[in-house]
Design a protein around this motif. Structure first.
Motif, mmCIF file in Angstrom:
data_model
loop_
_atom_site.group_PDB
_atom_site.id
_atom_site.type_symbol
_atom_site.label_atom_id
_atom_site.label_comp_id
_atom_site.label_asym_id
_atom_site.label_seq_id
_atom_site.Cartn_x
_atom_site.Cartn_y
_atom_site.Cartn_z
ATOM 1 N N ARG A 1 9.203 -24.827 67.142
ATOM 2 C CA ARG A 1 9.058 -25.927 66.184
ATOM 3 C C ARG A 1 8.952 -27.291 66.859
ATOM 4 O O ARG A 1 8.195 -28.158 66.406
ATOM 5 N N LYS A 2 9.691 -27.486 67.955
ATOM 6 C CA LYS A 2 9.681 -28.806 68.590
ATOM 7 C C LYS A 2 8.292 -29.190 69.076
ATOM 8 O O LYS A 2 7.919 -30.367 69.049
ATOM 9 N N GLY A 3 7.534 -28.231 69.528
ATOM 10 C CA GLY A 3 6.202 -28.531 70.043
ATOM 11 C C GLY A 3 5.124 -28.562 68.989
ATOM 12 O O GLY A 3 3.945 -28.754 69.312
ATOM 13 N N LEU A 4 5.529 -28.394 67.712
ATOM 14 C CA LEU A 4 4.539 -28.297 66.640
ATOM 15 C C LEU A 4 4.705 -29.395 65.598
ATOM 16 O O LEU A 4 4.261 -29.237 64.458
ATOM 17 N N ALA A 5 5.324 -30.493 65.969
ATOM 18 C CA ALA A 5 5.492 -31.602 65.021
ATOM 19 C C ALA A 5 4.123 -32.080 64.551
ATOM 20 O O ALA A 5 3.226 -32.365 65.343
ATOM 21 N N GLY A 6 3.964 -32.130 63.230
ATOM 22 C CA GLY A 6 2.706 -32.595 62.654
ATOM 23 C C GLY A 6 1.625 -31.541 62.570
ATOM 24 O O GLY A 6 0.510 -31.827 62.107
ATOM 25 N N VAL A 7 1.924 -30.311 63.001
ATOM 26 C CA VAL A 7 0.933 -29.235 62.983
ATOM 27 C C VAL A 7 1.139 -28.367 61.739
ATOM 28 O O VAL A 7 2.256 -27.897 61.487
ATOM 29 N N ASP A 8 0.084 -28.177 60.975
ATOM 30 C CA ASP A 8 0.110 -27.270 59.829
ATOM 31 C C ASP A 8 -0.294 -25.885 60.330
ATOM 32 O O ASP A 8 -1.470 -25.666 60.661
ATOM 33 N N PRO A 9 0.629 -24.929 60.426
ATOM 34 C CA PRO A 9 0.292 -23.615 60.990
ATOM 35 C C PRO A 9 -0.841 -22.913 60.252
ATOM 36 O O PRO A 9 -1.668 -22.244 60.883
ATOM 37 N N ASP A 10 -0.884 -23.045 58.921
ATOM 38 C CA ASP A 10 -1.945 -22.369 58.180
ATOM 39 C C ASP A 10 -3.305 -22.982 58.495
ATOM 40 O O ASP A 10 -4.320 -22.273 58.619
ATOM 41 N N ARG A 11 -3.346 -24.305 58.618
ATOM 42 C CA ARG A 11 -4.609 -24.961 58.974
ATOM 43 C C ARG A 11 -5.017 -24.577 60.398
ATOM 44 O O ARG A 11 -6.196 -24.359 60.686
ATOM 45 N N LEU A 12 -4.024 -24.517 61.287
ATOM 46 C CA LEU A 12 -4.332 -24.104 62.649
ATOM 47 C C LEU A 12 -4.898 -22.685 62.667
ATOM 48 O O LEU A 12 -5.883 -22.409 63.368
ATOM 49 N N ALA A 13 -4.290 -21.791 61.895
ATOM 50 C CA ALA A 13 -4.769 -20.409 61.866
ATOM 51 C C ALA A 13 -6.202 -20.336 61.352
ATOM 52 O O ALA A 13 -7.032 -19.576 61.873
ATOM 53 N N ALA A 14 -6.511 -21.133 60.332
ATOM 54 C CA ALA A 14 -7.871 -21.132 59.789
ATOM 55 C C ALA A 14 -8.871 -21.638 60.825
ATOM 56 O O ALA A 14 -9.962 -21.069 60.995
ATOM 57 N N LEU A 15 -8.507 -22.708 61.532
ATOM 58 C CA LEU A 15 -9.397 -23.248 62.551
ATOM 59 C C LEU A 15 -9.557 -22.264 63.708
ATOM 60 O O LEU A 15 -10.670 -22.032 64.204
ATOM 61 N N ALA A 16 -8.441 -21.657 64.135
ATOM 62 C CA ALA A 16 -8.509 -20.689 65.225
ATOM 63 C C ALA A 16 -9.377 -19.495 64.839
ATOM 64 O O ALA A 16 -10.150 -18.976 65.657
ATOM 65 N N ARG A 17 -9.278 -19.064 63.589
ATOM 66 C CA ARG A 17 -10.108 -17.942 63.128
ATOM 67 C C ARG A 17 -11.588 -18.304 63.233
ATOM 68 O O ARG A 17 -12.407 -17.508 63.713
ATOM 69 N N GLU A 18 -11.935 -19.507 62.770
ATOM 70 C CA GLU A 18 -13.338 -19.934 62.867
ATOM 71 C C GLU A 18 -13.808 -19.921 64.318
ATOM 72 O O GLU A 18 -14.919 -19.473 64.621
ATOM 73 N N LEU A 19 -12.965 -20.398 65.216
ATOM 74 C CA LEU A 19 -13.348 -20.502 66.621
ATOM 75 C C LEU A 19 -13.582 -19.131 67.255
ATOM 76 O O LEU A 19 -14.610 -18.904 67.908
ATOM 77 N N VAL A 20 -12.633 -18.202 67.072
ATOM 78 C CA VAL A 20 -12.759 -16.914 67.766
ATOM 79 C C VAL A 20 -13.749 -15.984 67.084
ATOM 80 O O VAL A 20 -14.287 -15.073 67.729
ATOM 81 N N GLU A 21 -14.019 -16.201 65.800
ATOM 82 C CA GLU A 21 -15.023 -15.377 65.135
ATOM 83 C C GLU A 21 -16.433 -15.896 65.399
ATOM 84 O O GLU A 21 -17.400 -15.125 65.344
ATOM 85 N N ALA A 22 -16.549 -17.174 65.716
ATOM 86 C CA ALA A 22 -17.853 -17.695 66.128
ATOM 87 C C ALA A 22 -18.220 -17.168 67.509
ATOM 88 O O ALA A 22 -19.390 -16.875 67.792
ATOM 89 N N GLU A 23 -17.205 -17.025 68.364
ATOM 90 C CA GLU A 23 -17.416 -16.537 69.729
ATOM 91 C C GLU A 23 -16.057 -16.142 70.307
ATOM 92 O O GLU A 23 -15.116 -16.939 70.261
ATOM 93 N N PRO A 24 -15.913 -14.913 70.821
ATOM 94 C CA PRO A 24 -14.637 -14.545 71.441
ATOM 95 C C PRO A 24 -14.261 -15.538 72.532
ATOM 96 O O PRO A 24 -15.115 -15.976 73.301
ATOM 97 N N ARG A 25 -12.995 -15.906 72.575
ATOM 98 C CA ARG A 25 -12.541 -16.945 73.493
ATOM 99 C C ARG A 25 -11.308 -16.483 74.253
ATOM 100 O O ARG A 25 -10.497 -15.702 73.734
#
Length: 364
Positions: free
Chosen positions: A111-135
């Motif tokens: 939690r300390k390293g995730l101040a201001g981070v919305d985990p659900d939004r991060l997951a959605a963005l990460a999904r877009e990134l890895v489904e566009a191209e494996p990373r």
């Protein structure tokens, strides 16, 4: 109502578990079917699943696992105990949702390293990134840092790993091939959506088929989950129960194999991280109390040797030798059987390569 039956001693539990694990007699089943029966193979490294199946299957060759992995019938994914497992495609899409609550709890450590981070939004963005191209995880981290530059980079990657069912794409995981760990989602790689999180009941039955007889706590250790008592109680009318020598209640499938405690158990060469040694709260059914912790050092696990069904030493491949380091003295007949099993393992896993089989330091 089921009734509690007699006590199962350590050897009885050992032989029953070895039979479920395909280690008492090798099975003719396919590699893919064995991965399903065993509810996955721990796969922190590439090679252990191959050695695990070589010890368990008749006629196995490394290609027998590489082929379904290349064909996306099996894949490498984080599931039980937050560790990488090789699973069938079906299990990638069902077991991961089952253990998702444990992955969600894991995020609280960061939690300390995730101040201001919305985990659900991060997951959605990460999904877009890895489904566009494996990373690679490094590439994914760098992309996420552009959105959250003040966050802890490691914490960002942990969120992606915990929130998404990320599989390692081939050639990573194929025998004799190399490649970075490159990730996409299970749904994208396997071409179909994940299943809704199932009730644990069916997985309880599969766990007992592969690891039983077992206690509720045993399965909780294997799965990395809590609160499984209710599932066992729902299933109780259809199960049989026993006690171990400490009085702990053990559940089992009525028709599952429970061989004679004196049934012969040939030597077996197991890889590091084999689930046989990791999937019970009480591991004395395989690990003698005096040898507890001897197949680990820090975060490093060693390749292990079974003799008479129990942990009996370590092994390694040096440049031209299979070196066996027993925890105690092996009798002449035992050593002959270990050598014969070692020769078989080498023929299967390293055909055409000459290895001596050598007795290393006896670790008494």
């Amino acid at each position: 109502m089921t009734t509690t039956k007699h006590v199962l001693g350590t050897r009885a539990l050992n032989r029953a578990t070895l039979a479920r694990q395909l280690l008492l007699r090798r099975s003719p089943m396919s590699a893919e079917d064995a991965v399903g029966h065993l509810v996955g193979l721990q796969a922190q490294n590439v090679k252990p699943p191959y050695y695990a199946l070589a010890a368990r299957l008749d006629g196995f060759t490394p290609e027998a696992l590489s082929r379904p992995m290349a064909g996306r019938a099996v894949a490498r994914i984080v599931t039980m105990r937050s560790t990488i497992h090789t699973h069938t495609a079906d299990d990638c899409l069902t077991l991961r949702p089952l253990v998702q609550p444990a992955r969600d709890r894991e995020l609280t450590q960061f939690r300390k390293g995730l101040a201001g981070v919305d985990p659900d939004r991060l997951a959605a963005l990460a999904r877009e990134l890895v489904e566009a191209e494996p990373r690679t995880m490094k590439q994914l981290r760098e992309a996420l840092l552009k959105e959250w530059p003040d966050a802890d980079p490691q914490a960002l990657s942990v969120v992606a790993r915990c929130k998404l069912p990320l599989v390692q794409v081939t050639p990573r995981g194929l025998w004799g091939r190399s490649g970075q760990v490159t990730l996409t989602t299970a749904e994208h790689w396997l071409g179909r959506p994940a299943e809704p999180a199932p009730a644990p009941d069916a997985t309880v039955l599969r766990y007992l088929a592969a690891f039983g007889p077992a206690s509720v706590k045993d399965m909780q250790v294997w799965a990395g989950l809590t609160r499984l008592r209710e599932a066992f109680e729902r299933l109780r009318p259809d199960l049989v129960t026993f006690r171990d020598e400490a009085g702990v209640e053990l559940f089992d499938l009525p028709d599952a194999p429970r061989p004679d405690p004196d049934a012969p158990a040939p030597p077996r060469f197991l890889p590091e991280f084999d689930n046989l040694l990791l999937s019970h709260a009480d591991r004395t059914r395989v690990v003698p109390p005096g040898y507890r912790g001897r197949h680990w050092k820090g975060n490093v696990a060693y390749r292990t040797l079974l003799v008479d069904g129990f942990l009996a030493g370590l092994w390694r491949l040096d440049e031209h030798a299979l070196v066996v380091e027993p925890f105690g003295r092996l009798g002449g007949r035992q050593w002959e059987e270990v050598v014969a099993e070692g020769e078989r393992m080498l023929r299967v896993m390293h055909p055409g390569t000459a290895y001596d089989i050598r007795l290393g330091t006896v670790r008494e």
